[in-house]
Design an enzyme around this catalytic site. Sequence first.
Site, PDB file in Angstrom:
ATOM      1  N   HIS A  16       0.861  -1.195   0.000  1.00 15.94           N
ATOM      2  CA  HIS A  16       0.000   0.000   0.000  1.00 15.94           C
ATOM      3  C   HIS A  16       0.894   1.241   0.000  1.00 15.94           C
ATOM      4  O   HIS A  16       1.933   1.264   0.656  1.00 15.94           O
ATOM      5  CB  HIS A  16      -0.911  -0.009   1.234  1.00 15.94           C
ATOM      6  CG  HIS A  16      -1.996   1.013   1.149  1.00 15.94           C
ATOM      7  ND1 HIS A  16      -1.776   2.342   1.411  1.00 15.94           N
ATOM      8  CD2 HIS A  16      -3.305   0.906   0.794  1.00 15.94           C
ATOM      9  CE1 HIS A  16      -2.913   3.005   1.220  1.00 15.94           C
ATOM     10  NE2 HIS A  16      -3.848   2.160   0.854  1.00 15.94           N
ATOM     11  N   GLU A  50      -3.465   1.844  -7.691  1.00 20.21           N
ATOM     12  CA  GLU A  50      -3.794   2.915  -6.753  1.00 20.21           C
ATOM     13  C   GLU A  50      -2.850   4.097  -6.960  1.00 20.21           C
ATOM     14  O   GLU A  50      -1.783   4.162  -6.322  1.00 20.21           O
ATOM     15  CB  GLU A  50      -3.642   2.405  -5.317  1.00 20.21           C
ATOM     16  CG  GLU A  50      -4.597   1.291  -4.963  1.00 20.21           C
ATOM     17  CD  GLU A  50      -5.103   1.433  -3.541  1.00 20.21           C
ATOM     18  OE1 GLU A  50      -6.307   1.570  -3.365  1.00 20.21           O
ATOM     19  OE2 GLU A  50      -4.287   1.437  -2.607  1.00 20.21           O
TER      20      GLU A  50
HETATM   21  C1  PEP Z   1      -6.842   2.959   0.034  1.00 24.70           C
HETATM   22  O1  PEP Z   1      -6.686   3.034   1.238  1.00 24.70           O
HETATM   23  O2  PEP Z   1      -6.226   2.108  -0.597  1.00 24.70           O
HETATM   24  C2  PEP Z   1      -7.754   3.876  -0.651  1.00 24.70           C
HETATM   25  C3  PEP Z   1      -8.027   3.679  -1.904  1.00 24.70           C
HETATM   26  O3  PEP Z   1      -8.276   4.899   0.118  1.00 24.70           O
HETATM   27  P1  PEP Z   1      -9.380   5.965  -0.344  1.00 24.70           P
HETATM   28  O4  PEP Z   1     -10.522   5.192  -0.961  1.00 24.70           O
HETATM   29  O5  PEP Z   1      -9.773   6.652   0.926  1.00 24.70           O
HETATM   30  O6  PEP Z   1      -8.735   6.871  -1.331  1.00 24.70           O
END
Ligand code: PEP
Length: 248
Positions: free
Chosen positions: A93, A165
């Site tokens: 992450h 992400e």
């Molecule tokens: C995450 O923690 O991986 C994430 C996508 O958070 P958020 O949806 O709050 O952006």
Amino acid sequence: MKTIIANLKMNKTPSECKNYLMNLVSRFDKAENVELCVCLPFTSLAEAKYILKDSKIKLGAQNLSDYEEGGNTGEISGAMLKDAGVDYVIVGHSERRSKFKENNKLINKKIKVALKNGLGVILCVGESLVEKNTLKTLDSLREQIEEGLKGLYENELEKVILAYEPIWAIGTGKHASVREIEYAVKVIRKVIEDDFSSRAAKQIRVLYGGSVNNKNATALFKAKGMDGALIGGASLDVNMFLNLLSLL
Ligand code: PEP
């Protein structure tokens, strides 16, 4: 079937998590078209195993040690997670990469430990804002995937989910556009094809994460090739989260 991963991050005490899960379990199981996994703080995992026992919701953790056992005070091993009933663990992450200085080598070790202990892995990859603005998204994704999955056998990819992400979209309220998601998903599948096979590239699940919420979910889920989402902030409130799931 969409895959949705809820990441509660460092939120909710064990009693708050218990209420959250009991509420979720009693109302979620009607949603047929969603595979849901909730990634909880370590302190709530063991109890969650019992709450989720008869439910189709999977249990996830947010981190694990790269060591197997022994003198590593404060760490949590893959075997501990497995025994606590965990199905999936998040690795790589961006909050761990940036705040806890986790690099691709360490992430690769963690992935191997997770797989060895029978855990599924949710590997997060994504570019920074600087990389995005200097057109380095492709290079950044390739490097994170290649180094993260280095030395894995193709059949082990069945236990791996990739979450795209973009760092600039996590917890910021800014999300990638459908075009940007589609581009990243293509890049990710191409890297898997180059390093493993076209079969693996087709089969691996690729999710999007970054400020997904009730307002943008319907539009973002139109992204071609995307198998679901990793949701942080918008998963914290059960009512809001169930509403989001009902939009899929
Ligand atoms: C995450 O923690 O991986 C994430 C996508 O958070 P958020 O949806 O709050 O952006």
